[in-house]
Each structure stands twice: as structure tokens, then as C-alpha cells.
Design a protein around this motif. Sequence first.
Motif: not given
Ligand code: FES
Length: 163
Positions: A41, A43, A45-47, A39, A49-50, A62
Motif C-alpha cells: 500500500g 511501502s 510502514g504506515d498502512c 499487499k 497491508a503488507c 515492506c
Molecule cells: S506497504 Fe504499507 S505498511 Fe507496508
Amino acid sequence: MSKHHVSTTINGEPVEFLCEPQQTLLDCLRDVLNLTGSKEGCSSGDCGACSVIVDGTLMCSCLILGPEAEGRTITTIEGIAEGDKLHPVQQKFLEHAALQCGFCTPGFLVAAKALLDYNLNPTEEEARYWLAGNLCRCTGYDKIIRAVMDAAAEMRGEARAAE
Ligand code: FES
Ligand code: FES
């Protein structure tokens, strides 16, 4: 602009694709290869989800460009189960109801798998640190950690006492 030809291995299968030089691996997975489990979230590097595993290392897809996947071995959320058999972290997420909206769940599962590939006997503190890069806006962290610790115990062949 001419596209890059990329040869890589994804979830155990050789894969070739074309991408723009500036396209992220996340975009390539989702928009070119139709692997939409990872996913987007933040873009940035903080969440988490990817999250994907690249040559054995947990990474944010991302933050990687598609052309950087050349020659790499990548595992995405789609490659964690073995056929119909869920990975223990997937099974334990279900048993512990460790997901709410589920948007963050693929990233947590990939990160948890990477943790248990690296260390099958983490302390709870180590598991929390490892998963600190994965954000769940529903704040279901305790159930997630319980699921990961339970999966680790099962993979070590131990039954974990109910909490
Ligand atoms: S989309 Fe959030 S860390 Fe990659
Ligand atoms: S379950 Fe909702 S963001 Fe994680």
C-alpha cells in the motif's frame, strides 16, 4: 551485484530463495516467491497491508529486507487457513462482511491472527489499538472489529450474542 541466498521457513515449509541485498521481504514474497497475498500500500510502514508474522511478532514486510528473513519463521496470509479450513478470523470476516475493496484485508487478517495468538480475550479498545496500524480506506472498521471480537469469542468457545 551478487544475490543473497536466504534460507527461511514460510507458512511451515522450509524455503530458500535468492534476492538482491536491498529487496524488501514484501518484494521477495510477491515477486520471487509468488506469494502475492501480502499487499503493497505505502511501502513506508504506515498502512499495514503488507503485514506478516515473523518469529511470532507482527511486522510490516515492506520494512524488512529479504536477507533479514534468514533463519526466521514467517507466516503470511497464505498460511493462516489450515488446508480448506479457514482461520476463525477469515470465517468471521466473511460472516460480518468485514471487507469492501479488500486490498487491506490480508493485512487485517494477519494482524488479527497475531492479536488472538497473543491475547484471546481482548477488549474492543485493545483490538482497535492493535489494529490501528492497519488502514482501510473504505473505513469498514466497525465490521472488522466486530468480526475480530466474534472470532475471539468463538476461539474461546463462547457463542457471542448477535449485535
Ligand atoms: S506497504 Fe504499507 S505498511 Fe507496508
Ligand atoms: S476494504 Fe477497502 S481498503 Fe480495506
